[in-house]
Write a protein that holds these residues in place. Sequence first.
Motif, mmCIF file in Angstrom:
data_model
loop_
_atom_site.group_PDB
_atom_site.id
_atom_site.type_symbol
_atom_site.label_atom_id
_atom_site.label_comp_id
_atom_site.label_asym_id
_atom_site.label_seq_id
_atom_site.Cartn_x
_atom_site.Cartn_y
_atom_site.Cartn_z
ATOM 1 N N THR A 96 -52.781 7.654 2.031
ATOM 2 C CA THR A 96 -51.885 7.012 1.070
ATOM 3 C C THR A 96 -52.590 5.853 0.354
ATOM 4 O O THR A 96 -51.932 4.972 -0.186
ATOM 5 N N TYR A 97 -53.921 5.878 0.375
ATOM 6 C CA TYR A 97 -54.693 4.799 -0.233
ATOM 7 C C TYR A 97 -55.501 5.366 -1.399
ATOM 8 O O TYR A 97 -56.209 6.360 -1.250
ATOM 9 N N PHE A 98 -55.371 4.736 -2.554
ATOM 10 C CA PHE A 98 -56.000 5.222 -3.781
ATOM 11 C C PHE A 98 -57.235 4.418 -4.151
ATOM 12 O O PHE A 98 -57.298 3.210 -3.923
ATOM 13 N N ILE A 99 -58.167 5.101 -4.762
ATOM 14 C CA ILE A 99 -59.341 4.486 -5.374
ATOM 15 C C ILE A 99 -59.252 4.772 -6.867
ATOM 16 O O ILE A 99 -58.963 5.899 -7.274
ATOM 17 N N VAL A 100 -59.498 3.739 -7.663
ATOM 18 C CA VAL A 100 -59.562 3.894 -9.115
ATOM 19 C C VAL A 100 -61.002 3.638 -9.529
ATOM 20 O O VAL A 100 -61.623 2.657 -9.089
ATOM 21 N N GLU A 101 -61.527 4.537 -10.353
ATOM 22 C CA GLU A 101 -62.915 4.450 -10.790
ATOM 23 C C GLU A 101 -62.999 4.605 -12.305
ATOM 24 O O GLU A 101 -62.103 5.175 -12.932
ATOM 25 N N GLN A 102 -64.097 4.105 -12.843
ATOM 26 C CA GLN A 102 -64.438 4.341 -14.246
ATOM 27 C C GLN A 102 -65.890 4.783 -14.274
ATOM 28 O O GLN A 102 -66.781 4.028 -13.861
ATOM 29 N N ASP A 103 -66.122 6.008 -14.683
ATOM 30 C CA ASP A 103 -67.471 6.583 -14.700
ATOM 31 C C ASP A 103 -68.166 6.456 -13.355
ATOM 32 O O ASP A 103 -69.342 6.098 -13.276
ATOM 33 N N CYS A 109 -58.580 -0.611 -5.836
ATOM 34 C CA CYS A 109 -58.029 0.196 -4.760
ATOM 35 C C CYS A 109 -56.681 -0.385 -4.348
ATOM 36 O O CYS A 109 -56.393 -1.552 -4.590
ATOM 37 N N GLY A 110 -55.889 0.434 -3.748
ATOM 38 C CA GLY A 110 -54.588 0.001 -3.255
ATOM 39 C C GLY A 110 -53.815 1.219 -2.809
ATOM 40 O O GLY A 110 -54.150 2.348 -3.152
#
Length: 175
Positions: free
Chosen positions: A55-62, A68-69
């Motif tokens: 239930t933990y997300f990672i947000v990335e750009q390229d 994260c959260g």
Amino acid sequence: MAFTHRIATEADIPALVGLMDRSISGPLAAFLSPEQIAASRRLMGLDSQIIADRTYFIVEQDGVLAGCGGWSSRITTYGGDHTPGRIPAPLTPGVDAARVRAMYTAPEFVRQGVGKLILGLCEDAARAAGYDRVELVATMGGEPLYLAAGYVEIERFEDDRGGAPVPLVRMGKPL
């Protein structure tokens, strides 16, 4: 450039720990004293349970980690694996509020929509799991984001278990 997101895995833990440290040292330092920053490191951080729960997300750009959260269906409201007082017992959808947890943005991505994206992902997932409301514990640095996203203050408190009193605010929102 657009952000992508995915569910964090145990292999991401070293990168997540580094991001959390940079986030506490960087953006949060504008709101807290050096003693409170040191205390925050003892109170906050990685919760491997929400990674294991997927239930933990990672947000990335390229391919660059931007933030994260996650959200949790467990009683613990905030803190990392090392934080005392954790309660991993499950919450009940429709009775309890899901928890938004461990939100961090890399300093170079602050105010670019990373936090808003993660909140949306958490709220959608909690709603899909049957929760009708969410709660979180905000730092002073995160409070403006949560207010803008429709969260309201439930209570203000200080946590001094890290050696200095760190101001926090419990907030909530119906889904």
